[in-house]
Design a protein around this motif. Structure first.
Motif, short mmCIF file in Angstrom:
data_model
loop_
_atom_site.label_atom_id
_atom_site.label_comp_id
_atom_site.label_asym_id
_atom_site.label_seq_id
_atom_site.Cartn_x
_atom_site.Cartn_y
_atom_site.Cartn_z
N ALA A 1 0.81 -1.22 0.00
CA ALA A 1 0.00 0.00 0.00
C ALA A 1 0.85 1.27 0.00
O ALA A 1 0.34 2.35 -0.31
CB ALA A 1 -0.93 0.00 1.22
N GLY A 2 2.14 1.15 0.36
CA GLY A 2 3.00 2.33 0.39
C GLY A 2 2.67 3.27 1.53
O GLY A 2 2.56 4.49 1.34
N VAL A 3 2.47 2.71 2.73
CA VAL A 3 2.10 3.51 3.91
C VAL A 3 3.00 3.17 5.09
O VAL A 3 3.75 2.19 5.06
CB VAL A 3 0.63 3.25 4.32
CG1 VAL A 3 -0.32 3.70 3.24
CG2 VAL A 3 0.42 1.76 4.64
N ARG A 4 2.93 4.00 6.12
CA ARG A 4 3.56 3.69 7.39
C ARG A 4 2.49 3.15 8.33
O ARG A 4 1.40 3.72 8.42
CB ARG A 4 4.22 4.93 8.01
CG ARG A 4 5.34 5.52 7.16
CD ARG A 4 6.16 6.54 7.95
NE ARG A 4 5.35 7.61 8.51
CZ ARG A 4 4.98 8.69 7.84
NH1 ARG A 4 5.34 8.83 6.56
NH2 ARG A 4 4.27 9.62 8.42
N ILE A 5 2.79 2.06 9.02
CA ILE A 5 1.82 1.45 9.92
C ILE A 5 2.46 1.20 11.28
O ILE A 5 3.58 0.68 11.36
CB ILE A 5 1.29 0.10 9.37
CG1 ILE A 5 0.64 0.30 8.00
CG2 ILE A 5 0.28 -0.51 10.33
CD1 ILE A 5 0.12 -0.99 7.39
N GLN A 6 1.76 1.59 12.33
CA GLN A 6 2.17 1.29 13.69
C GLN A 6 1.02 0.57 14.39
O GLN A 6 -0.10 1.06 14.41
CB GLN A 6 2.55 2.56 14.45
CG GLN A 6 3.81 3.22 13.93
CD GLN A 6 4.22 4.43 14.76
OE1 GLN A 6 3.37 5.10 15.33
NE2 GLN A 6 5.51 4.69 14.84
N PHE A 7 1.32 -0.59 14.96
CA PHE A 7 0.31 -1.40 15.63
C PHE A 7 0.46 -1.20 17.13
O PHE A 7 1.46 -1.59 17.71
CB PHE A 7 0.49 -2.88 15.27
CG PHE A 7 -0.80 -3.64 15.19
CD1 PHE A 7 -1.49 -3.97 16.35
CD2 PHE A 7 -1.34 -4.00 13.97
CE1 PHE A 7 -2.68 -4.66 16.28
CE2 PHE A 7 -2.52 -4.70 13.89
CZ PHE A 7 -3.21 -5.02 15.05
N GLY A 8 -0.52 -0.56 17.75
CA GLY A 8 -0.44 -0.27 19.18
C GLY A 8 -0.61 -1.50 20.05
O GLY A 8 -1.34 -2.43 19.71
N GLN A 9 0.08 -1.52 21.19
CA GLN A 9 -0.03 -2.63 22.13
C GLN A 9 -1.25 -2.48 23.04
O GLN A 9 -1.79 -3.46 23.54
CB GLN A 9 1.24 -2.72 22.99
CG GLN A 9 2.49 -3.09 22.20
CD GLN A 9 2.43 -4.50 21.66
OE1 GLN A 9 1.83 -5.38 22.26
NE2 GLN A 9 3.07 -4.73 20.52
N GLU A 10 -1.66 -1.23 23.26
CA GLU A 10 -2.77 -1.01 24.19
C GLU A 10 -4.09 -1.50 23.59
O GLU A 10 -4.22 -1.60 22.37
CB GLU A 10 -2.89 0.48 24.55
CG GLU A 10 -3.34 1.39 23.41
CD GLU A 10 -2.21 1.83 22.49
OE1 GLU A 10 -2.44 2.78 21.72
OE2 GLU A 10 -1.13 1.22 22.52
N GLU A 11 -5.04 -1.80 24.45
CA GLU A 11 -6.35 -2.27 24.01
C GLU A 11 -7.44 -1.39 24.58
O GLU A 11 -7.35 -0.92 25.71
CB GLU A 11 -6.59 -3.72 24.46
CG GLU A 11 -5.71 -4.74 23.78
CD GLU A 11 -6.04 -6.15 24.24
OE1 GLU A 11 -7.09 -6.33 24.89
OE2 GLU A 11 -5.25 -7.07 23.96
N ILE A 12 -8.46 -1.16 23.77
CA ILE A 12 -9.66 -0.46 24.21
C ILE A 12 -10.86 -1.29 23.78
O ILE A 12 -11.05 -1.54 22.58
CB ILE A 12 -9.75 0.96 23.60
CG1 ILE A 12 -8.58 1.81 24.06
CG2 ILE A 12 -11.07 1.62 23.98
CD1 ILE A 12 -8.54 3.20 23.44
N LYS A 13 -11.61 -1.77 24.77
CA LYS A 13 -12.78 -2.61 24.47
C LYS A 13 -12.40 -3.81 23.60
O LYS A 13 -13.09 -4.14 22.63
CB LYS A 13 -13.87 -1.79 23.77
CG LYS A 13 -14.33 -0.57 24.53
CD LYS A 13 -15.11 -0.93 25.78
CE LYS A 13 -15.65 0.31 26.46
NZ LYS A 13 -16.39 0.02 27.70
N ASN A 14 -11.26 -4.46 23.93
CA ASN A 14 -10.78 -5.64 23.22
C ASN A 14 -10.40 -5.34 21.76
O ASN A 14 -10.39 -6.24 20.92
CB ASN A 14 -11.81 -6.78 23.26
CG ASN A 14 -12.03 -7.28 24.66
OD1 ASN A 14 -11.09 -7.40 25.45
ND2 ASN A 14 -13.28 -7.58 24.99
N MET A 15 -10.10 -4.09 21.47
CA MET A 15 -9.65 -3.70 20.13
C MET A 15 -8.28 -3.05 20.23
O MET A 15 -7.99 -2.34 21.19
CB MET A 15 -10.64 -2.70 19.50
CG MET A 15 -12.08 -3.15 19.47
SD MET A 15 -12.44 -4.37 18.21
CE MET A 15 -12.59 -3.31 16.78
#
Length: 249
Positions: free
Chosen positions: A35-49
């Motif tokens: 996709a040609g993007v920057r992605i950061q996957f957070g460790q924190e969860e909110i409402k199991n998301m």
């Protein structure tokens, strides 16, 4: 934002995180590259998301969202969550209705219908622009009906809105979406939390009219085109599944 870059948060169910990230981050890396993007996957969860932050040009961000959405759908089907029939109903056989200024209908339809044909081909959706006589209660607007898979409808919504507003109006464009009563409830959320989340994430005012017309309610927002397109994506996501709600302060 700067240099045409936008950032959006795509919320991923906790149990689907592994499918999106992949072994040693290989799947997430493939999404970044494709996709040609920057992605950061957070460790924190909110409402199991878990939050997945995507940054890039708007078309690339939408492409990344589509890829991640498809990964989640594949994983849900693999695990038998909801079943193939439920997935088909949730992601394929849905309709989105937009109101666009009547003066913009020609730009969307195009010469000899070529504009509609291009959207059908590029976005893989069914698209129809109703004649004024078919929706006379919308005096200043024309109704645009889109049908197809959720990611395809997202792309089609972006195409329609960009055609509906000329360059001199893109800083104050308007989104008008017609939704059912049930969809309006999903957009508002319990105690208005989903609507609040939409406003906070987009930085725009999003309104859901209280009164319905012929069984439909009008959702509106106004602002710069880049922000407005992100609002449209989030509204469509909240209709399919309620958006995650931040904990009360």
């Amino acid at each position: 934002d700067q240099l045409g870059q936008v950032t959006t948060i795509f919320w991923v169910p906790r149990e689907m995180s592994g499918a999106v990230i992949g072994k040693q981050g290989s799947t997430l890396g493939a999404v970044r590259e494709q996709a040609g993007v920057r992605i950061q996957f957070g460790q924190e969860e909110i409402k199991n998301m878990r939050p997945c932050s995507i940054t890039g040009s708007l078309p690339n961000v939408i492409s990344a969202q589509t890829l991640i959405h498809d990964l989640i759908v594949q994983e849900q089907q693999t695990k038998g969550l909801g079943g193939p029939d439920d997935m088909r109903i949730r992601t394929m056989d849905q309709t989105t209705k937009l109101l666009v200024p009547a003066r913009s209908a020609g730009a969307i339809i195009g010469k000899a219908g070529m504009g509609l044909a291009r959207i059908r081909e590029d976005c893989s959706v069914k698209i129809e622009v109703l004649a004024q006589a078919q929706a006379p209660h919308w005096v200043e607007d024309r109704v645009v009906i889109l049908q197809g898979a959720l990611p395809n409808r997202k792309n089609a919504v972006a195409s329609v809105l960009q055609l509906a507003f000329p360059p001199e109006e893109i800083m104050q464009a308007t989104l008008k979406m017609l939704v059912s009563r049930g969809e309006a409830g999903a957009i508002i959320g319990k105690h208005g939390n989903t609507l609040k989340h939409l406003r906070e994430q987009s930085g725009l005012s999003v309104q859901v009219q209280k009164d319905d017309i012929l069984g439909e309610r009008l959702v509106t927002s106004k602002g710069p085109m880049t922000s407005l397109l992100l609002v449209a994506q989030m509204i469509l996501d909240s209709i399919v599944r309620p958006a995650p709600r931040p904990p009360d302060a």
